[in-house]
Enzyme design. Structure first.
Site, PDB file in Angstrom:
ATOM      1  N   CYS A  67       3.196  -3.259   4.127  1.00  0.00           N
ATOM      2  CA  CYS A  67       2.781  -1.721   4.298  1.00  0.00           C
ATOM      3  C   CYS A  67       2.912  -1.588   5.449  1.00  0.00           C
ATOM      4  O   CYS A  67       4.206  -1.242   6.333  1.00  0.00           O
ATOM      5  CB  CYS A  67       1.060  -2.549   4.489  1.00  0.00           C
ATOM      6  SG  CYS A  67       0.368  -3.530   6.298  1.00  0.00           S
ATOM      7  N   HIS A  81       6.737 -31.518   9.829  1.00  0.00           N
ATOM      8  CA  HIS A  81       6.547 -29.766   9.504  1.00  0.00           C
ATOM      9  C   HIS A  81       5.720 -30.256   8.477  1.00  0.00           C
ATOM     10  O   HIS A  81       4.582 -29.145   7.918  1.00  0.00           O
ATOM     11  CB  HIS A  81       7.981 -28.441   9.893  1.00  0.00           C
ATOM     12  CG  HIS A  81       8.631 -28.858  10.110  1.00  0.00           C
ATOM     13  ND1 HIS A  81       8.204 -27.737  11.718  1.00  0.00           N
ATOM     14  CD2 HIS A  81      10.360 -28.981  10.315  1.00  0.00           C
ATOM     15  CE1 HIS A  81       9.127 -27.607  12.310  1.00  0.00           C
ATOM     16  NE2 HIS A  81      10.350 -28.011  11.930  1.00  0.00           N
ATOM     17  N   HIS A 127      10.308 -24.066   8.594  1.00  0.00           N
ATOM     18  CA  HIS A 127       9.309 -24.953   9.389  1.00  0.00           C
ATOM     19  C   HIS A 127       8.069 -24.898   8.596  1.00  0.00           C
ATOM     20  O   HIS A 127       6.999 -25.850   8.783  1.00  0.00           O
ATOM     21  CB  HIS A 127       9.404 -24.264  11.214  1.00  0.00           C
ATOM     22  CG  HIS A 127      10.407 -24.200  12.295  1.00  0.00           C
ATOM     23  ND1 HIS A 127      10.162 -25.087  13.322  1.00  0.00           N
ATOM     24  CD2 HIS A 127      11.740 -25.115  11.495  1.00  0.00           C
ATOM     25  CE1 HIS A 127      11.362 -24.701  14.033  1.00  0.00           C
ATOM     26  NE2 HIS A 127      12.705 -25.241  12.486  1.00  0.00           N
ATOM     27  N   THR A 169       2.277  -1.569   8.887  1.00  0.00           N
ATOM     28  CA  THR A 169       2.940  -2.153  10.225  1.00  0.00           C
ATOM     29  C   THR A 169       3.489  -3.917   9.165  1.00  0.00           C
ATOM     30  O   THR A 169       4.083  -4.984   9.675  1.00  0.00           O
ATOM     31  CB  THR A 169       1.900  -2.262  10.576  1.00  0.00           C
ATOM     32  OG1 THR A 169       0.427  -3.138  10.314  1.00  0.00           O
ATOM     33  CG2 THR A 169       2.002  -1.360  11.521  1.00  0.00           C
ATOM     34  N   ASP A 228       1.008  -1.396  -0.052  1.00  0.00           N
ATOM     35  CA  ASP A 228       0.022   0.372  -0.484  1.00  0.00           C
ATOM     36  C   ASP A 228       0.848   1.245   0.238  1.00  0.00           C
ATOM     37  O   ASP A 228       1.896   1.226  -0.062  1.00  0.00           O
ATOM     38  CB  ASP A 228      -1.224  -0.452   1.303  1.00  0.00           C
ATOM     39  CG  ASP A 228      -0.401   0.421   2.731  1.00  0.00           C
ATOM     40  OD1 ASP A 228       0.476   0.175   2.997  1.00  0.00           O
ATOM     41  OD2 ASP A 228      -0.889   0.377   3.796  1.00  0.00           O
TER      42      ASP A 228
HETATM   43  C1  RB5 Z   1      -1.406   2.560   6.425  1.00  0.00           C
HETATM   44  O1  RB5 Z   1      -1.798   3.574   6.918  1.00  0.00           O
HETATM   45  C2  RB5 Z   1      -1.669   1.778   7.641  1.00  0.00           C
HETATM   46  O2  RB5 Z   1      -3.131   1.178   8.584  1.00  0.00           O
HETATM   47  C3  RB5 Z   1      -1.227   0.207   6.854  1.00  0.00           C
HETATM   48  O3  RB5 Z   1      -0.021   0.408   5.932  1.00  0.00           O
HETATM   49  C4  RB5 Z   1      -0.866  -1.188   7.235  1.00  0.00           C
HETATM   50  O4  RB5 Z   1       0.207  -0.644   8.377  1.00  0.00           O
HETATM   51  C5  RB5 Z   1      -2.316  -1.850   8.330  1.00  0.00           C
HETATM   52  O5  RB5 Z   1      -2.228  -2.893   8.854  1.00  0.00           O
END
Ligand code: RB5
Length: 143
Positions: A65, A134, A98, A67, A8
């Site tokens: 993304c 596994h 694994h 996080t 994203d």
């Molecule tokens: C976008 O602001 C953020 O929410 C997205 O990149 C991600 O971290 C979502 O899990």
């Protein structure tokens, strides 16, 4: 080896670095978007990349993304996908050995690019152990 990659807006800049790194390594990469830093919805790109993996178009997927969490939650809803959120090398190695993970998720707001590229290399260069226990556990996930 063929890789499908997606992000994203939060992961866009790191995605571009990963694409360059993989291309420099001679690895074929298909960029499934997004294509700029305008705010967008990560499930769209998780779907694109996981479809490429389940169809056999790509051997592995990489999803980035902010996080890595939204991407990993979404990717793991797709049958046949084993997406691993990794922010350290040990996890990247262990999830290949694994879990036979087929999608690597990372958070661009969590780790720096240098570290992320090491994790990508570890993930792609580590084979599945094929150890009976596994294999059994992965079959249990599929069931
Ligand atoms: C976008 O602001 C953020 O929410 C997205 O990149 C991600 O971290 C979502 O899990």
């Amino acid at each position: 080896m063929k890789i499908a990659i997606g992000s994203d807006h939060g992961g866009f800049a790191l995605k571009q670095e990963v694409i360059k790194h993989l291309t420099d390594r001679g690895i074929e990469v298909t960029d499934k978007g997004c294509y700029d830093e305008k705010s967008c919805d990560y499930p769209i790109y998780a779907k694109e990349v996981t479809s490429a993996v389940t169809s056999g178009e790509a051997d592995y997927g990489i999803l980035i993304c902010g996080t890595g969490i939204g991407m990993s939650i979404t990717a793991n809803k797709v049958k046949g996908i084993r997406a691993a959120l990794c922010h350290d090398n040990f996890s990247a190695q262990a999830t290949r050995e694994h879990n036979n993970a087929n999608v690597l998720c990372m958070g661009a707001r969590v780790i720096g690019a240098g570290h992320a590229l090491m994790i990508v290399d570890t993930f792609l260069d580590t084979p599945f152990s094929n150890d009976e226990r596994h294999v059994r556990r992965i079959s249990m996930i599929e069931e």
